[in-house]
Enzyme design. Sequence first.
Site, mmCIF file in Angstrom:
data_model
loop_
_atom_site.group_PDB
_atom_site.id
_atom_site.type_symbol
_atom_site.label_atom_id
_atom_site.label_comp_id
_atom_site.label_asym_id
_atom_site.label_seq_id
_atom_site.Cartn_x
_atom_site.Cartn_y
_atom_site.Cartn_z
ATOM 1 N N ASP A 584 -5.351 17.370 25.692
ATOM 2 C CA ASP A 584 -6.510 16.569 26.099
ATOM 3 C C ASP A 584 -6.512 16.319 27.603
ATOM 4 O OD1 ASP A 584 -7.146 14.344 23.288
ATOM 5 O OD2 ASP A 584 -6.474 16.421 23.318
ATOM 6 N N HIS A 586 -9.705 14.700 29.010
ATOM 7 C CA HIS A 586 -10.528 13.487 29.027
ATOM 8 C C HIS A 586 -11.070 13.142 30.406
ATOM 9 C CE1 HIS A 586 -10.534 12.155 24.917
ATOM 10 N NE2 HIS A 586 -9.236 12.385 24.808
ATOM 11 N N ASP A 618 -11.288 18.095 23.936
ATOM 12 C CA ASP A 618 -11.377 16.777 24.559
ATOM 13 C C ASP A 618 -11.365 16.896 26.076
ATOM 14 O OD1 ASP A 618 -9.911 14.281 22.289
ATOM 15 O OD2 ASP A 618 -11.615 15.632 22.093
ATOM 16 N N ASN A 650 -12.544 16.667 19.141
ATOM 17 C CA ASN A 650 -13.442 15.723 18.475
ATOM 18 C C ASN A 650 -14.389 15.025 19.453
ATOM 19 O OD1 ASN A 650 -10.994 14.247 19.358
ATOM 20 N ND2 ASN A 650 -12.020 12.476 18.482
ATOM 21 N N HIS A 651 -14.060 15.011 20.734
ATOM 22 C CA HIS A 651 -14.970 14.409 21.714
ATOM 23 C C HIS A 651 -16.030 15.389 22.192
ATOM 24 C CE1 HIS A 651 -13.376 10.335 22.708
ATOM 25 N NE2 HIS A 651 -12.375 10.801 21.982
ATOM 26 N N HIS A 703 -7.162 21.366 17.585
ATOM 27 C CA HIS A 703 -7.246 20.073 18.265
ATOM 28 C C HIS A 703 -6.594 18.963 17.452
ATOM 29 C CE1 HIS A 703 -8.617 16.943 20.912
ATOM 30 N NE2 HIS A 703 -9.040 16.266 19.855
ATOM 31 N N HIS A 782 -5.096 15.856 20.605
ATOM 32 C CA HIS A 782 -5.780 14.759 19.910
ATOM 33 C C HIS A 782 -5.130 13.391 20.050
ATOM 34 C CE1 HIS A 782 -8.679 13.054 17.262
ATOM 35 N NE2 HIS A 782 -7.915 12.977 16.193
#
Length: 881
Positions: A584, A586, A618, A650-651, A703, A782
Amino acid sequence: MGSKPWLHPAPQYKTLETFWDDEDDAPGPRCAHTLTAVAATKTHGPRLILFGGATAIEGGSSSVPGIRLAGVTNTVHSYDILTRKWTRLKPAGEPPSPRAAHAAAAVGTMVVFQGGIGPAGHSTDDLYVLDMTNDKFKWHRVVVQGDGPGPRYGHVMDLVSQRYLVTVTGNDGKRALSDAWALDTAQKPYVWQRLNPDGDRPSARMYASGSARSDGMFLLCGGRDTLGAPLGDAYGLLMHRNGQWEWTLAPGVAPSPRYQHAAVFVGARLHVSGGVLRGGRVIDAEASVAVLDTAAGVWLDRNGQVTSARGSKGQIDQDPSFELMRRCRHGAASVGIRIYVHGGLRGDVLLDDFLVAENSTFQSDISSPLLASDRTQQSSTPRFSYAARPPSGSEPSFSMSEGLSLDENSLEKLTEASAAEAEVASSVWRAAQLGAGTLDEEPSTSDASSPIVESTTDGTANEGDVRLHPRAVVVAKETVGSLGGMVRQLSLDQFQNESRRMVPMNNSDVPQPTKKFTRQKSPQGLHKKVIAALLRPRNWKPPGNRKFFLDSYEVGELCYAAEQIFMHEQTVLQLKAPIKVFGDLHGQFGDLMRLFDEYGFPSTAGDITYIDYLFLGDYVDRGQHSLETITLLLALKIEYPENVHLIRGNHEAADINALFGFRLECIERMGENDGIWAWTRFNQLFNYLPLAALIENKIICMHGGIGRSISTVEQIEKIERPITMDAGSLVLMDLLWSDPTENDSIEGLRPNARGPGLVTFGPDRVTEFCKRNKLQLIIRAHECVMDGFERFAQGQLITLFSATNYCGTANNAGAILVVGRGLVIVPKLIHPLPPPILSPENSPEHSGDDAWMQELNIQRPPTPTRGRPQPDFDRSSLAYI
């Protein structure tokens, strides 16, 4: 040497020509001063700060020369590494008194000074800070409560684990000292704590050297004992996870005992220079330069490994640098792979020269044969582990989590989120299930009951077993481009804190975007424009006005070009080693640049010609540079479609990234109309992203996880794209949202704290999945993990997280995994950047990055660290499935 080619001798020093505008800018001859490296800032490159010292001596050839206290100064000089120019600084505020034989340590863009001796006698034990924030130089006197180390000189101090100021030994005017003190720079009010370490404590001494390795070990070397004799021992001071500190005697034989010398770390190698023997006689030439290789546990001089202390009649070939380095009371610092030395004393002569040595073979510390599994035991002895292996029966010490732990306030903030996250995750799940009419769906019995096939060799080019390298590579916690060579090796035995995870969060439903866009032919070279603007690992700087450099039309064209590539890719990518795997990100674009800077970047000027890149999703949300992150990755995908690979997290869903920062960032930086347009277009693209990747048919990357429903890789391959979360696919939900259980002792399936309908899976599920699919490893992302990577199911699953200090509170490290041609996997880590502490100008209320993160955390806080007891009000939801 012939049998140990990875042990490189001590480097050769040479004089470095420097410049200055006025004579007052040059530091001139001096000794007993400090030289401290300060990381680069947004407006300035790395610097060395020279402070204090003696500019005159007394005594002559018939007596031991000493500093003349009347000649002690408190002037400050800055040396610019890039321009090689000295400048005298005249900071605002009340300066510390003139002093010599004091101690200094860098804390972010500040230098902390303590102790020393001057014309008025012993300096107080007050802490003075030279704050260089925004190139506005100012002195601060730090308020510290309670008792402290007291006035002393000839002591050592450094910043340990990028958090604790540690000071040890010295002389209080009556006797040599052996005590140790620590100040936690992350906790206010500031308080000195007198340490009571376990282990083999060093004897009382003064004029020793002390330097902190990037992973948290403080190394004390040499010194003068209470009888005036030089010492040749070395001790490591480290902190266990329970807060207990411990001294450990280092192995190896030093070339010579010494005191009034200097020592600095470059990676895992402690570079020791100069010093004197009993009676103040300058150290013998052949022993004037030495290296303690803490990765191998041996001392080295210019001719290689040292097996016994050198006599004064050593048989080593003379080298001009030997005589050059015969000095004491000099200053030393390291930047990258270079060691800098200034001034000092040789006999009765004050020196003003400036020397440099380059540890050009430093990278071999990382890639040397020492890292091979059959040689890992050579790095330590039963009494002292340079890989920070803890004593038997205790928790491992100063791991990547040391200095990366959560304080109480951060834990409180994280705890506030569990209910909010459960709500949004549940709403996404239930909306999808109700829309598909499949609420409480169970896995297909045909998939679940299919026979488990034992793993066999599949005949691929890489027929060796997948195995995790016995050591991780870790870069120092410094600003990008400043101390770029500061790398060390860390034994995986140290990473026993791997069940500590932070869970990212979610909160409330949002409608799926419906706006459609017309397509035009993509402008030639648009992706090259993006790469040229953003792929700048050494010198990328956030835009000052936050306005994004692409307009909505360009965003649409970039998405269209990348989308055409994703549409023709398989849902499960088939990839080859070698390959780098990223977790990730982000929106923390600065961390992506740091990883590229330290471990290579995807360009023909980098390493793209011989290694691929895989990103596990992500890319957006939370951080304030999601636009830079996703646009650069898309541009790299267009430029290198066969070498750069992206899968979905998932994002990468509008329901989620509408809540956690990406939509807001698009509007803020592109305007409301263009921002919503671009945000919607990105989310349309996300629906085409591949969902998993196979490396050499032995490693599967995804992920989230396998959840309750995924038993075979074919189930993932059958998912048709484009797909949205409201399609109601249980396989997709598990793939993007599920997590491993808390540790290997918890098997089966359990509800996930993220929300109803989500699950965690145990090590038995991992083993079964790997056997059924002839796989040896699952790599997933994740979850935020404190050390950047975390093993599970006896090493059959690794969680990977690349963003540091997640949500501004987790204080975690970031990592990537490098899968080599032989399927040996090497974790490579970066620490979070040091917090801007002690400075009013750098307090959180003055930081735009912090303000962004804090506001989002208030609205959508992350959930607590994995493994913490569940709140009483939520325990009822944790029934077994």
